[in-house]
Design a protein around this motif. Sequence first.
Motif, short mmCIF file in Angstrom:
data_model
loop_
_atom_site.label_atom_id
_atom_site.label_comp_id
_atom_site.label_asym_id
_atom_site.label_seq_id
_atom_site.Cartn_x
_atom_site.Cartn_y
_atom_site.Cartn_z
N ALA A 1 0.83 -1.20 0.00
CA ALA A 1 0.00 0.00 0.00
C ALA A 1 0.87 1.25 0.00
O ALA A 1 1.68 1.44 0.90
N PRO A 2 0.72 2.12 -1.00
CA PRO A 2 1.52 3.34 -1.03
C PRO A 2 1.14 4.27 0.13
O PRO A 2 -0.02 4.28 0.54
N PRO A 3 2.09 5.06 0.62
CA PRO A 3 1.77 5.98 1.72
C PRO A 3 0.89 7.14 1.23
O PRO A 3 0.82 7.41 0.04
N ALA A 4 0.26 7.82 2.18
CA ALA A 4 -0.61 8.95 1.84
C ALA A 4 0.16 9.99 1.02
O ALA A 4 1.33 10.25 1.28
N GLY A 5 -0.49 10.53 0.04
CA GLY A 5 0.12 11.59 -0.79
C GLY A 5 1.07 11.06 -1.84
O GLY A 5 1.65 11.85 -2.61
N ALA A 6 1.24 9.73 -1.91
CA ALA A 6 2.26 9.17 -2.81
C ALA A 6 1.92 9.40 -4.28
O ALA A 6 0.74 9.49 -4.67
N ILE A 7 2.99 9.49 -5.06
CA ILE A 7 2.84 9.47 -6.51
C ILE A 7 3.19 8.05 -6.92
O ILE A 7 4.32 7.60 -6.74
N VAL A 8 2.20 7.33 -7.39
CA VAL A 8 2.38 5.93 -7.72
C VAL A 8 3.00 5.83 -9.11
O VAL A 8 2.51 6.43 -10.06
N THR A 9 4.11 5.06 -9.21
CA THR A 9 4.68 4.84 -10.53
C THR A 9 4.60 3.35 -10.85
O THR A 9 4.65 2.51 -9.96
N ALA A 10 4.48 3.04 -12.11
CA ALA A 10 4.46 1.65 -12.56
C ALA A 10 4.76 1.69 -14.05
O ALA A 10 4.68 2.75 -14.67
N ARG A 11 5.10 0.54 -14.58
CA ARG A 11 5.30 0.50 -16.03
C ARG A 11 3.96 0.81 -16.70
O ARG A 11 3.85 1.66 -17.55
N ASP A 12 2.93 0.12 -16.23
CA ASP A 12 1.56 0.38 -16.68
C ASP A 12 0.64 -0.09 -15.57
O ASP A 12 1.09 -0.77 -14.66
N LEU A 13 -0.62 0.27 -15.62
CA LEU A 13 -1.57 -0.19 -14.61
C LEU A 13 -2.79 -0.77 -15.32
O LEU A 13 -3.29 -0.16 -16.27
N SER A 14 -3.24 -1.93 -14.84
CA SER A 14 -4.49 -2.46 -15.38
C SER A 14 -5.63 -1.75 -14.66
O SER A 14 -5.43 -1.23 -13.56
N PRO A 15 -6.85 -1.76 -15.25
CA PRO A 15 -7.95 -1.09 -14.56
C PRO A 15 -8.18 -1.63 -13.16
O PRO A 15 -8.41 -0.87 -12.23
N SER A 16 -8.09 -2.95 -12.97
CA SER A 16 -8.42 -3.47 -11.65
C SER A 16 -7.33 -3.11 -10.64
O SER A 16 -7.60 -2.86 -9.48
N ARG A 17 -6.08 -3.05 -11.09
CA ARG A 17 -5.01 -2.64 -10.17
C ARG A 17 -5.18 -1.16 -9.81
O ARG A 17 -4.97 -0.75 -8.67
N PHE A 18 -5.57 -0.38 -10.79
CA PHE A 18 -5.82 1.05 -10.54
C PHE A 18 -6.96 1.21 -9.53
O PHE A 18 -6.87 1.97 -8.58
N LEU A 19 -8.04 0.45 -9.75
CA LEU A 19 -9.21 0.58 -8.87
C LEU A 19 -8.92 0.08 -7.45
O LEU A 19 -9.60 0.44 -6.51
N GLY A 20 -7.89 -0.75 -7.33
CA GLY A 20 -7.57 -1.31 -6.02
C GLY A 20 -6.78 -0.33 -5.14
O GLY A 20 -6.58 -0.60 -3.96
N LEU A 21 -6.34 0.80 -5.68
CA LEU A 21 -5.58 1.75 -4.88
C LEU A 21 -6.53 2.78 -4.27
O LEU A 21 -7.57 3.10 -4.86
N ASP A 22 -6.16 3.29 -3.09
CA ASP A 22 -7.04 4.22 -2.39
C ASP A 22 -6.75 5.65 -2.84
O ASP A 22 -5.96 6.38 -2.24
N TRP A 23 -7.42 6.07 -3.91
CA TRP A 23 -7.13 7.37 -4.51
C TRP A 23 -7.57 8.54 -3.66
O TRP A 23 -7.17 9.67 -3.90
N ALA A 24 -8.38 8.27 -2.65
CA ALA A 24 -8.79 9.38 -1.78
C ALA A 24 -7.57 9.95 -1.06
O ALA A 24 -7.56 11.13 -0.69
N VAL A 25 -6.52 9.14 -0.85
CA VAL A 25 -5.36 9.65 -0.10
C VAL A 25 -4.09 9.74 -0.95
O VAL A 25 -3.06 10.15 -0.47
N LEU A 26 -4.15 9.32 -2.22
CA LEU A 26 -2.93 9.33 -3.04
C LEU A 26 -2.86 10.58 -3.93
O LEU A 26 -3.89 11.20 -4.21
N GLY A 27 -1.63 10.92 -4.32
CA GLY A 27 -1.44 12.16 -5.07
C GLY A 27 -1.74 12.04 -6.56
O GLY A 27 -2.36 12.91 -7.16
#
Length: 533
Positions: free
Chosen positions: A146-172
């Motif tokens: 789980a990325p920390p609050a405010g994080a900028i998530v990097t990845a080669r690419d993201l699938s829709p389900s992996r994207f939806l699994g992250l808590d965007w309310a707290v991520l940058g």
Amino acid sequence: MAEKHYKGRVAAPGLALGPLFHLPDLAVAADRPAGTPEAEMARLTAAIAAAREQLALLLAEGEEMAAEILGFQLEMLDDPALVETAAALVAEGAPAVRAWQEGLAPQVEVFAGDDDPYFRARAADLLDLRDRVMAALAGGGGPAMAPPAGAIVTARDLSPSRFLGLDWAVLGGAALGAGSAASHVAMLARARGIPLVTALGPIEPVAATAVLDARDGFLVVGPKPATERRYRGRLAVDREEARAAAKVVAEPARTASGRPISVMVNVDDPDAVPDDLLRAGDGVGLLRTEFLFIGRAERPDEETQYRAYARLLQRLGGRPLILRTLDIGGDKPLPDLDIPAETNPFLGLRGLRLCLDRPELFRPQVRAALRAAADGPLSIMLPMVSRAAEVLEARSFIEAEARALDLAVPPVGIMVETPAAALALDTMPVDFASIGSNDLTQYVMAASRDAGGRVAELIDPLDPAVLRLIRMVVEMAAAKGLPLSLCGDMASDRAGIEALVAIGIERVSVAPAALGRVKLWIAGCAGRAHGLP
Ligand code: PEP
Ligand code: MG
């Protein structure tokens, strides 16, 4: 460390500053030596159960667009045939990860090679599902990933389900090495107002602070104090602007000299736009109806389409709705449509050309639109028009369907997206027009809208060539008394809307997330400026 800049493409606008958090490629991250077959099978079973649970949770939270993608994956997980090959490989001594990957590979191939276009399109979903189980095998989804609050998530690419699994309310925000602005993930990010930059190239997974500039398309890793200060300043201005924008979002837009500008919203997926935002604008200036077709399990029939259009009209409470007929092709492919391979799909059978070629695709949509138009103020807008003859053909088609249904023909207009339509607007048999500056820019600049690198720099609607053509269209429409708007992304951008107001545009349609800001920027415009471009 030295400040490092990556240049990519803005897929969803915004700014963020926070710790970089790298999500590794699952296929690499999850590999480890095999335990006993029993232990490996237990791991695999637990990972599949965890994946099922995650999907069910996401499904329960998600909106319609996400539900389509996730529902299919849940169905697949419930199919015992899916794990059979993997279980056999585990029994032969393979580690759970390899067994799952290799066990699924033939099924992915079967889907990818299926004659039925629907099943062919499902190969990507199966890969997404494969990755989710791999993440569970790697301990993903748990606190360690789980990325920390405010994080900028990097990845080669993201699938829709992996994207939806992250808590965007707290991520940058998110910065992707690959990916495209036309992907599902980009649509999801835009709908949620999450800054996203794609096509940045390989991003070094270092532990550092980073700035995500999803306005100009940069990721700055390890910013120098001066850079960080500059962006903190911009973020503060941004937050202040967001507060001011929230106050004017539902107010009518006027320039500083009092000239009213009508501001409508572009809708890519009605479920992603909350009611208050939908009603804060002057209506929907562009409904991209592809949302009913792309990434869907089935082609929507007339009734399904009618219900979707009628429901949106009802939500709009009397505000106008401009429904754009299907704009498939180019950056919006529909894999289950057998379009012969083209060397340049942007110049090929796309938009209205495709609909006129496939009446079985066009007819249900036209009928659904005509029926919905009987319920409220709906207009039909045709995309990717080059010449008057195409509009006449489409009009005859629409009129024939209206006669068959014994319904009135609503206003019919076009998108001005090709230089041909722009230069000959006065010859077009239309009731209104809307400039599609995204496509118009690519065709004027001869630079593909999904390109990267040097070519991407040419996709500039503020280039004098594009602005001159827009000005010409505005003048031609005014001379003819033709209602005209502009619904490309430039209207959602500060410099873009300022140039448009200066040119004399009276109506625009913008991204819902930008509505308040656009009204603020309009209020800051002096009115009609001179000498542009
Ligand atoms: C455009 O081309 O400017 C437009 C609004 O349509 P789309 O981005 O959907 O092609
Ligand atoms: Mg377009």
